[in-house]
Design a protein around this motif. Structure first.
Motif, PDB file in Angstrom:
ATOM      1  N   LYS A 112       0.818  -1.220   0.000  1.00  0.00           N
ATOM      2  CA  LYS A 112       0.000   0.000   0.000  1.00  0.00           C
ATOM      3  C   LYS A 112       0.850   1.268   0.000  1.00  0.00           C
ATOM      4  CE  LYS A 112      -3.753  -2.508   0.554  1.00  0.00           C
ATOM      5  NZ  LYS A 112      -3.678  -3.615  -0.352  1.00  0.00           N
ATOM      6  N   GLY A 113       2.063   1.160  -0.549  1.00  0.00           N
ATOM      7  CA  GLY A 113       2.947   2.312  -0.631  1.00  0.00           C
ATOM      8  C   GLY A 113       3.830   2.527   0.581  1.00  0.00           C
ATOM      9  N   PHE A 114       3.693   1.693   1.603  1.00  0.00           N
ATOM     10  CA  PHE A 114       4.547   1.805   2.786  1.00  0.00           C
ATOM     11  C   PHE A 114       5.870   1.111   2.467  1.00  0.00           C
ATOM     12  CE2 PHE A 114       0.331   2.538   4.382  1.00  0.00           C
ATOM     13  CZ  PHE A 114       0.522   3.556   5.293  1.00  0.00           C
ATOM     14  N   SER A 115       6.860   1.926   2.134  1.00  0.00           N
ATOM     15  CA  SER A 115       8.102   1.406   1.573  1.00  0.00           C
ATOM     16  C   SER A 115       9.186   1.112   2.602  1.00  0.00           C
ATOM     17  CB  SER A 115       8.653   2.407   0.559  1.00  0.00           C
ATOM     18  OG  SER A 115       8.899   3.654   1.195  1.00  0.00           O
ATOM     19  N   GLU A 116       9.059   1.658   3.799  1.00  0.00           N
ATOM     20  CA  GLU A 116      10.084   1.477   4.822  1.00  0.00           C
ATOM     21  C   GLU A 116       9.417   1.356   6.183  1.00  0.00           C
ATOM     22  OE1 GLU A 116      13.496   4.137   4.481  1.00  0.00           O
ATOM     23  OE2 GLU A 116      12.794   4.643   2.473  1.00  0.00           O
ATOM     24  N   GLY A 117      10.179   0.862   7.154  1.00  0.00           N
ATOM     25  CA  GLY A 117       9.601   0.763   8.480  1.00  0.00           C
ATOM     26  C   GLY A 117      10.617   0.383   9.522  1.00  0.00           C
ATOM     27  N   PHE A 118      10.125   0.298  10.741  1.00  0.00           N
ATOM     28  CA  PHE A 118      10.960  -0.166  11.833  1.00  0.00           C
ATOM     29  C   PHE A 118      10.099  -0.910  12.840  1.00  0.00           C
ATOM     30  CE2 PHE A 118       9.943   4.301  12.512  1.00  0.00           C
ATOM     31  CZ  PHE A 118       9.416   4.333  13.787  1.00  0.00           C
ATOM     32  N   ILE A 119      10.749  -1.821  13.552  1.00  0.00           N
ATOM     33  CA  ILE A 119      10.085  -2.629  14.563  1.00  0.00           C
ATOM     34  C   ILE A 119      10.914  -2.559  15.834  1.00  0.00           C
ATOM     35  CG2 ILE A 119       9.372  -4.964  15.200  1.00  0.00           C
ATOM     36  CD1 ILE A 119       8.899  -5.459  12.190  1.00  0.00           C
ATOM     37  N   LEU A 120      10.250  -2.197  16.919  1.00  0.00           N
ATOM     38  CA  LEU A 120      10.898  -2.106  18.225  1.00  0.00           C
ATOM     39  C   LEU A 120      10.242  -3.108  19.155  1.00  0.00           C
ATOM     40  CD1 LEU A 120      10.393   1.071  17.133  1.00  0.00           C
ATOM     41  CD2 LEU A 120      11.776   1.478  19.126  1.00  0.00           C
ATOM     42  N   ASP A 121      11.054  -3.798  19.924  1.00  0.00           N
ATOM     43  CA  ASP A 121      10.545  -4.691  20.957  1.00  0.00           C
ATOM     44  C   ASP A 121      10.800  -4.058  22.318  1.00  0.00           C
ATOM     45  OD1 ASP A 121       9.679  -6.598  19.150  1.00  0.00           O
ATOM     46  OD2 ASP A 121      11.477  -7.837  19.347  1.00  0.00           O
ATOM     47  N   PHE A 122       9.736  -3.993  23.122  1.00  0.00           N
ATOM     48  CA  PHE A 122       9.798  -3.455  24.467  1.00  0.00           C
ATOM     49  C   PHE A 122       9.468  -4.562  25.458  1.00  0.00           C
ATOM     50  CE2 PHE A 122       8.707   0.217  21.807  1.00  0.00           C
ATOM     51  CZ  PHE A 122       9.692   1.111  22.179  1.00  0.00           C
ATOM     52  N   SER A 123      10.069  -4.500  26.625  1.00  0.00           N
ATOM     53  CA  SER A 123       9.834  -5.540  27.622  1.00  0.00           C
ATOM     54  C   SER A 123       8.382  -5.607  28.052  1.00  0.00           C
ATOM     55  CB  SER A 123      10.748  -5.336  28.829  1.00  0.00           C
ATOM     56  OG  SER A 123      10.531  -4.065  29.409  1.00  0.00           O
ATOM     57  N   ASP A 124       7.695  -4.463  28.051  1.00  0.00           N
ATOM     58  CA  ASP A 124       6.291  -4.438  28.467  1.00  0.00           C
ATOM     59  C   ASP A 124       5.628  -3.150  27.981  1.00  0.00           C
ATOM     60  OD1 ASP A 124       7.091  -2.396  30.301  1.00  0.00           O
ATOM     61  OD2 ASP A 124       7.563  -3.919  31.789  1.00  0.00           O
ATOM     62  N   ALA A 125       4.333  -3.044  28.228  1.00  0.00           N
ATOM     63  CA  ALA A 125       3.570  -1.888  27.755  1.00  0.00           C
ATOM     64  C   ALA A 125       4.012  -0.594  28.420  1.00  0.00           C
ATOM     65  CB  ALA A 125       2.076  -2.120  27.972  1.00  0.00           C
ATOM     66  N   SER A 126       4.386  -0.648  29.692  1.00  0.00           N
ATOM     67  CA  SER A 126       4.797   0.589  30.355  1.00  0.00           C
ATOM     68  C   SER A 126       6.098   1.140  29.765  1.00  0.00           C
ATOM     69  CB  SER A 126       4.918   0.389  31.873  1.00  0.00           C
ATOM     70  OG  SER A 126       5.925  -0.536  32.177  1.00  0.00           O
ATOM     71  N   SER A 168       7.809  14.157   6.995  1.00  0.00           N
ATOM     72  CA  SER A 168       8.496  13.559   5.842  1.00  0.00           C
ATOM     73  C   SER A 168       7.634  12.557   5.070  1.00  0.00           C
ATOM     74  CB  SER A 168       9.767  12.832   6.310  1.00  0.00           C
ATOM     75  OG  SER A 168      10.652  13.716   6.934  1.00  0.00           O
ATOM     76  N   THR A 169       6.445  12.281   5.566  1.00  0.00           N
ATOM     77  CA  THR A 169       5.628  11.237   4.939  1.00  0.00           C
ATOM     78  C   THR A 169       4.492  11.819   4.121  1.00  0.00           C
ATOM     79  OG1 THR A 169       4.354  11.020   6.991  1.00  0.00           O
ATOM     80  CG2 THR A 169       6.161   9.460   6.658  1.00  0.00           C
ATOM     81  N   VAL A 170       4.009  11.023   3.197  1.00  0.00           N
ATOM     82  CA  VAL A 170       2.908  11.413   2.320  1.00  0.00           C
ATOM     83  C   VAL A 170       1.662  11.622   3.172  1.00  0.00           C
ATOM     84  CG1 VAL A 170       1.415  10.657   0.441  1.00  0.00           C
ATOM     85  CG2 VAL A 170       3.867  10.126   0.380  1.00  0.00           C
ATOM     86  N   GLY A 171       1.098  12.814   3.120  1.00  0.00           N
ATOM     87  CA  GLY A 171      -0.120  13.087   3.866  1.00  0.00           C
ATOM     88  C   GLY A 171       0.063  13.155   5.369  1.00  0.00           C
ATOM     89  N   ALA A 172       1.270  13.444   5.818  1.00  0.00           N
ATOM     90  CA  ALA A 172       1.573  13.544   7.256  1.00  0.00           C
ATOM     91  C   ALA A 172       1.223  12.233   7.958  1.00  0.00           C
ATOM     92  CB  ALA A 172       0.882  14.754   7.877  1.00  0.00           C
ATOM     93  N   THR A 173       0.277  12.235   8.886  1.00  0.00           N
ATOM     94  CA  THR A 173      -0.029  11.003   9.618  1.00  0.00           C
ATOM     95  C   THR A 173      -0.638   9.923   8.736  1.00  0.00           C
ATOM     96  OG1 THR A 173      -2.152  11.895  10.354  1.00  0.00           O
ATOM     97  CG2 THR A 173      -0.267  12.147  11.859  1.00  0.00           C
ATOM     98  N   ASP A 174      -1.169  10.286   7.564  1.00  0.00           N
ATOM     99  CA  ASP A 174      -1.672   9.267   6.633  1.00  0.00           C
ATOM    100  C   ASP A 174      -0.533   8.392   6.117  1.00  0.00           C
ATOM    101  OD1 ASP A 174      -4.277  10.138   6.901  1.00  0.00           O
ATOM    102  OD2 ASP A 174      -4.265  11.298   5.035  1.00  0.00           O
ATOM    103  N   GLY A 175       0.683   8.893   6.166  1.00  0.00           N
ATOM    104  CA  GLY A 175       1.843   8.156   5.691  1.00  0.00           C
ATOM    105  C   GLY A 175       2.542   7.343   6.767  1.00  0.00           C
ATOM    106  N   VAL A 176       1.865   7.182   7.910  1.00  0.00           N
ATOM    107  CA  VAL A 176       2.429   6.411   9.026  1.00  0.00           C
ATOM    108  C   VAL A 176       1.388   5.393   9.474  1.00  0.00           C
ATOM    109  CG1 VAL A 176       3.397   6.529  11.362  1.00  0.00           C
ATOM    110  CG2 VAL A 176       3.724   8.453   9.786  1.00  0.00           C
TER     111      VAL A 176
END
Length: 103
Positions: free
Chosen positions: A53-67, A88-96
């Motif tokens: 859907k045009g999302f060309s890049e990303g990142f994944i973070l793992d956290f020990s817990d929700a807090s 920097s993204t297309v449509g501001a928050t639409d691009g995230v």
């Protein structure tokens, strides 16, 4: 553990150096935060044509817990990086696209 997945649709005029800078700054921030376990970033390499859907890049973070994730979200450095991402993204928050899951 919380897996925080963020996918981005950068504007074409955003240079790769700016995209790399965002990734480096996220890595630097996560290295400082207790409970931030891992971060991976990069381009989408899926062969499934059109499914990104045009999302060309990303990142994944793992956290020990929700807090820990919640502390990251309100951290001033994260807020600054998030502002750079949105501008920097297309449509501001639409691009995230953000998706968190418990694993």
């Amino acid at each position: 553990m919380i897996r925080h997945c963020v996918f981005l649709r950068f504007r074409d005029d955003v240079p790769s150096s700016d995209r790399q800078s965002i990734s480096r700054d996220l890595e630097t921030l996560c290295a400082k935060l207790p409970g931030a376990l891992t971060i991976k970033s990069g381009p989408n390499v899926s062969p499934e044509e059109g499914m990104d859907k045009g999302f060309s890049e990303g990142f994944i973070l793992d956290f020990s817990d929700a807090s820990t994730r919640d502390a990251y979200l309100v951290h001033p450095e994260h807020q600054a990086i998030a502002g750079r991402i949105v501008s920097s993204t297309v449509g501001a928050t639409d691009g995230v696209f953000v998706f968190d899951m418990e694993v």
